[in-house]
Scaffold this active site. Structure first.
Site, PDB file in Angstrom:
ATOM      1  N   GLY A   1      -8.882  -7.023   2.757  1.00 56.69           N
ATOM      2  CA  GLY A   1      -8.945  -5.561   2.649  1.00 56.69           C
ATOM      3  C   GLY A   1     -10.089  -5.138   1.739  1.00 56.69           C
ATOM      4  O   GLY A   1     -10.976  -5.933   1.408  1.00 56.69           O
TER       5      GLY A   1
ATOM      6  N   GLY B   1      -4.043  -7.098  -1.694  1.00 55.16           N
ATOM      7  CA  GLY B   1      -3.751  -5.660  -1.653  1.00 55.16           C
ATOM      8  C   GLY B   1      -2.438  -5.429  -0.927  1.00 55.16           C
ATOM      9  O   GLY B   1      -1.703  -6.374  -0.636  1.00 55.16           O
ATOM     10  N   ALA B   2      -2.146  -4.200  -0.634  1.00 59.20           N
ATOM     11  CA  ALA B   2      -0.952  -3.861   0.171  1.00 59.20           C
ATOM     12  C   ALA B   2      -1.146  -2.441   0.710  1.00 59.20           C
ATOM     13  O   ALA B   2      -2.008  -1.691   0.251  1.00 59.20           O
ATOM     14  CB  ALA B   2       0.312  -3.936  -0.675  1.00 59.20           C
ATOM     15  N   ASP B   3      -0.326  -2.093   1.681  1.00 58.73           N
ATOM     16  CA  ASP B   3      -0.429  -0.753   2.261  1.00 58.73           C
ATOM     17  C   ASP B   3       0.543   0.205   1.603  1.00 58.73           C
ATOM     18  O   ASP B   3       0.296   1.404   1.517  1.00 58.73           O
ATOM     19  CB  ASP B   3      -0.161  -0.834   3.770  1.00 58.73           C
ATOM     20  CG  ASP B   3      -1.164  -1.789   4.389  1.00 58.73           C
ATOM     21  OD1 ASP B   3      -0.747  -2.818   4.945  1.00 58.73           O
ATOM     22  OD2 ASP B   3      -2.376  -1.544   4.227  1.00 58.73           O
TER      23      ASP B   3
ATOM     24  N   LYS C   1       2.706  -4.972   4.255  1.00 59.23           N
ATOM     25  CA  LYS C   1       1.395  -5.612   4.407  1.00 59.23           C
ATOM     26  C   LYS C   1       1.023  -5.690   5.863  1.00 59.23           C
ATOM     27  O   LYS C   1       1.890  -5.657   6.730  1.00 59.23           O
ATOM     28  CB  LYS C   1       1.461  -7.019   3.787  1.00 59.23           C
ATOM     29  CG  LYS C   1       1.744  -6.981   2.308  1.00 59.23           C
ATOM     30  CD  LYS C   1       1.184  -8.115   1.478  1.00 59.23           C
ATOM     31  CE  LYS C   1      -0.177  -8.565   1.811  1.00 59.23           C
ATOM     32  NZ  LYS C   1      -1.229  -7.571   1.491  1.00 59.23           N
ATOM     33  N   GLY C   2      -0.305  -5.746   6.093  1.00 58.68           N
ATOM     34  CA  GLY C   2      -0.726  -5.886   7.486  1.00 58.68           C
ATOM     35  C   GLY C   2      -1.576  -4.745   8.005  1.00 58.68           C
ATOM     36  O   GLY C   2      -1.987  -4.740   9.146  1.00 58.68           O
TER      37      GLY C   2
ATOM     38  N   GLU D   1      -2.087 -13.998   4.612  1.00 58.85           N
ATOM     39  CA  GLU D   1      -1.766 -13.423   3.289  1.00 58.85           C
ATOM     40  C   GLU D   1      -0.401 -13.910   2.841  1.00 58.85           C
ATOM     41  O   GLU D   1      -0.182 -14.289   1.704  1.00 58.85           O
ATOM     42  CB  GLU D   1      -1.777 -11.894   3.356  1.00 58.85           C
ATOM     43  CG  GLU D   1      -3.173 -11.308   3.494  1.00 58.85           C
ATOM     44  CD  GLU D   1      -3.152  -9.797   3.695  1.00 58.85           C
ATOM     45  OE1 GLU D   1      -2.108  -9.247   4.120  1.00 58.85           O
ATOM     46  OE2 GLU D   1      -4.174  -9.171   3.411  1.00 58.85           O
TER      47      GLU D   1
ATOM     48  N   LYS E   1      -0.659   3.925  -3.184  1.00 59.06           N
ATOM     49  CA  LYS E   1       0.196   2.937  -2.500  1.00 59.06           C
ATOM     50  C   LYS E   1       1.613   2.897  -3.069  1.00 59.06           C
ATOM     51  O   LYS E   1       2.541   2.488  -2.390  1.00 59.06           O
ATOM     52  CB  LYS E   1      -0.411   1.532  -2.599  1.00 59.06           C
ATOM     53  CG  LYS E   1      -1.886   1.417  -2.262  1.00 59.06           C
ATOM     54  CD  LYS E   1      -2.138   1.610  -0.784  1.00 59.06           C
ATOM     55  CE  LYS E   1      -3.599   1.406  -0.389  1.00 59.06           C
ATOM     56  NZ  LYS E   1      -4.016   0.029  -0.291  1.00 59.06           N
TER      57      LYS E   1
HETATM   58  O1  DER Z   1      -3.461  -6.039   5.396  1.00 58.68           O
HETATM   59  C1  DER Z   1      -3.104  -5.979   4.199  1.00 58.68           C
HETATM   60  O2  DER Z   1      -1.908  -6.054   3.828  1.00 58.68           O
HETATM   61  C2  DER Z   1      -4.185  -5.765   3.175  1.00 58.68           C
HETATM   62  O3  DER Z   1      -3.833  -6.251   1.947  1.00 58.68           O
HETATM   63  C3  DER Z   1      -4.668  -4.372   3.212  1.00 58.68           C
HETATM   64  O4  DER Z   1      -3.962  -3.526   4.054  1.00 58.68           O
HETATM   65  C4  DER Z   1      -4.938  -3.665   1.900  1.00 58.68           C
HETATM   66  O5  DER Z   1      -6.112  -2.992   2.178  1.00 58.68           O
HETATM   67  P1  DER Z   1      -6.861  -2.040   1.187  1.00 58.68           P
HETATM   68  O6  DER Z   1      -7.003  -2.792  -0.112  1.00 58.68           O
HETATM   69  O7  DER Z   1      -8.185  -1.835   1.868  1.00 58.68           O
HETATM   70  O8  DER Z   1      -6.036  -0.805   1.085  1.00 58.68           O
END
Ligand code: DER
Length: 236
Positions: free
Chosen positions: A31, A90-92, A102-103, A111, A129
């Site tokens: 990400g 990271g995460a959404d 995630k994803g 991941e 987030k």
């Molecule tokens: O795919 C994921 O889970 C990634 O970690 C991602 O979505 C996080 O992306 P970002 O740091 O660009 O928000």
């Protein structure tokens, strides 16, 4: 922008608190936020960093590692029974118990592989987030699926209560479904905002209070409600 500086600040703090230049293996997620994590590691200018094996979580993640002049190590080259000291990703969306969606970047398979092999998982994210419950800002749960299994998984998701799960398409950047680094599809499954157990408990207590006020009939109802809560405990 304010969001980019928030991501950079989160990354610098995460590296300051959790990155050990003497580590042997460090996981690098996917990400845009993770790019700031690698930048913060480079800014340490510690020569020991050249001896660290950085384990990527997909094609983009590996490019971030290589572009920074760091050493990458494929996940399946990790010596058996060896743990990755720390994995940054990271995460959404993240809730107060650190559950993550995630994803969003379609990299969740590797991941999660790396995260399960890490002693410590550091989720790096800007304030957007963090939500009290998942599915507030990010309305879908991404799932990686073998193309052959798509219809089976979609019907299973519908039975689980997802309104209209769909295969993620490339749209302008690619006609048809996107493929992950494992050559699979992503299904995005919309779900209503997650009910927390405390929500149900709260509603039940409120219900019991109201019922108690209804005298004899209320008592019977209270027992029925108590049975329902017991059944729910089994599910949650
Ligand atoms: O795919 C994921 O889970 C990634 O970690 C991602 O979505 C996080 O992306 P970002 O740091 O660009 O928000």
């Amino acid at each position: 922008s304010a969001i980019e500086s928030a991501k950079r600040a989160a990354a610098q703090l995460a590296v300051k608190e959790h990155f050990n230049p003497g580590a042997h293996y460090v996981g690098i997620g996917s990400g845009s936020t993770i790019v700031y994590v690698v930048e913060a590691i480079q800014e340490l200018k510690d020569p020991r960093i050249q001896n660290i094996h950085f384990v990527p979580t997909g094609y983009q993640s590996r490019q971030v590692i290589l572009r920074a002049g760091l050493k990458d190590l494929k996940f399946d080259s990790l010596p058996a029974d060896t743990l990755i000291e720390v994995a940054f990703d990271g995460a959404d969306e993240i809730d107060d118990d650190l559950n993550c969606i995630k994803g969003g970047g379609a990299c969740l398979y590797q991941e999660k592989l790396v995260a399960t092999r890490a002693s410590k998982f550091i989720c790096v994210a800007d304030h957007r987030k963090l939500q009290p419950r998942l599915l507030t800002n990010w309305p879908t749960i991404p799932i990686e699926v073998e193309p052959l299994a798509v219809t089976t998984v979609i019907s299973a998701l519908k039975r689980l209560g997802s309104s209209a799960p769909f295969v993620r398409e490339g749209h302008i950047q690619k006609a048809g479904p996107i493929k992950t680094d494992q050559d699979n599809f992503i299904i995005d499954a919309p779900f209503p905002s997650l009910l927390l157990y405390t929500d149900i408990e709260q509603a039940a207590k409120q219900g019991v209070k109201e019922l108690k006020g209804q005298g004899e009939d209320g008592q019977w109802e209270v027992q029925a409600l108590a049975k329902e809560i017991k059944a729910l405990e089994g599910v949650l």
